[in-house]
Design an enzyme around this catalytic site. Structure first.
Site, PDB file in Angstrom:
ATOM      1  N   ASP A 112       0.880  -1.256   0.196  1.00  0.00           N
ATOM      2  CA  ASP A 112       0.008  -0.040  -0.107  1.00  0.00           C
ATOM      3  C   ASP A 112       0.963   1.216  -0.107  1.00  0.00           C
ATOM      4  OD1 ASP A 112      -2.476   1.702   0.470  1.00  0.00           O
ATOM      5  OD2 ASP A 112      -1.505   1.692   2.638  1.00  0.00           O
TER       6      ASP A 112
ATOM      7  N   ASP B  94      -0.236   5.340   0.704  1.00  0.00           N
ATOM      8  CA  ASP B  94      -0.546   6.059   1.898  1.00  0.00           C
ATOM      9  C   ASP B  94      -0.396   5.419   3.401  1.00  0.00           C
ATOM     10  OD1 ASP B  94      -1.065   9.060   0.459  1.00  0.00           O
ATOM     11  OD2 ASP B  94      -1.843   7.500  -0.838  1.00  0.00           O
TER      12      ASP B  94
ATOM     13  N   ASP C  87      -2.383  -0.593   6.056  1.00  0.00           N
ATOM     14  CA  ASP C  87      -2.545   0.131   7.103  1.00  0.00           C
ATOM     15  C   ASP C  87      -3.980   0.389   7.244  1.00  0.00           C
ATOM     16  OD1 ASP C  87      -2.953   3.513   6.849  1.00  0.00           O
ATOM     17  OD2 ASP C  87      -2.389   2.258   5.171  1.00  0.00           O
TER      18      ASP C  87
END
Length: 273
Positions: free
Chosen positions: A8, A10, A212
């Protein structure tokens, strides 16, 4: 030995200045040199990611738009999903009870009817920017996803409206606390990574992944090794309690983990620095 690593962006690789830290860049290059295929799996648009990777000196496969598009390292499309035209029309024509801004993503860019320059801060590295438009000027076909941006509580209330009106016709996820996404039914990073793995003659068991937020859930839960960032959304940690939690993004936790995995994979990992 894992043969593919999916990241991922961001909250996982990108620091607060929306750039990849130097220690993390070094670790990613080491990983690629070890023969592991790099894949970047993000809610960001392909055009945005192309600029970020070029600036960072990285190359790899791309899963963009939270799984709506998969491209090879040269940008050739491998897989894609779009929202049904009738659903796009319904979302744009319905007077939702919300102050959230609406954003629509297509191959040719990011479109919105609200001018909010603050949203461009996250895209300074790539120069990617929204295009102001009237909704009736856009085709109803060829649309990847919607994003609604507002406070989390407002989006929670909006999500209830959307689910009530479109149950079974689309999928919904929070890619951040202030960003609610509407995706084609059955579309997520996990499905997209499975498609890419098949293309590369791999299985998901051959992959590791880092994330996240809730848009990472399916990817993290299905790979051979899913790693949850220390700064991950509490809901993600609660729903995937079986997965290893590593360091935080701002501490370049991915690099810390990769250095351990590349040098001492037989030893127990600790996220402590």
């Amino acid at each position: 030995m894992y043969r593919l690593a999916a990241f991922d962006m961001d909250g996982t690789l990108l620091m607060r200045d929306h750039k990849i830290g130097s220690i993390t860049l070094n670790a990613l290059h080491q990983l690629a040199d070890a023969g592991v295929t790099l894949t970047f799996a993000t809610g960001r648009h392909y055009l945005d990611m192309k600029g970020i990777l070029s600036h960072s000196g990285l190359n790899g496969y791309l899963i963009t738009g939270n799984g709506t598009r998969v491209c090879d390292a040269e940008g050739n499309p491998l897989y894609g999903m779009d929202l049904p035209a009738e659903l796009v029309e319904f979302v744009l024509r319905t007077p939702w009870q919300t102050n959230a801004s609406i954003h629509l993503f297509r191959d040719d860019g990011w479109f919105t009817d609200r001018n909010d320059p603050d949203l461009l801060i996250a895209h300074t590295t790539s120069g990617f920017h929204f295009q102001l438009t009237e909704w009736d000027e856009l085709p109803l076909t060829g649309n990847h996803k919607f994003c609604f941006i507002a406070s989390h509580q407002e989006l929670v209330e909006l999500k209830a409206q959307l689910e009530q009106q479109m149950s079974g016709e689309a999928d919904f996820c929070f890619s951040a606390t202030d960003c609610l996404e509407v995706l084609p039914r059955g579309c997520n990073k996990g499905v997209a990574l499975e498609k890419l793995s098949h293309h590369l003659d791999l299985t998901l068991a051959d992959c590791m992944a880092f994330g996240d937020a809730m848009n990472d859930k399916e990817m993290l839960s299905r790979v051979g090794r899913g790693l949850v960032m220390g700064n991950a959304l509490p809901q993600l940690k609660q729903e995937l309690p079986q997965l290893q939690i590593i360091g935080r993004c701002e501490q370049q936790g991915v690099a810390h983990y990769l250095h351990h995995w590349l040098s001492s994979p037989h030893l127990t990992y600790s996220p402590e620095f």
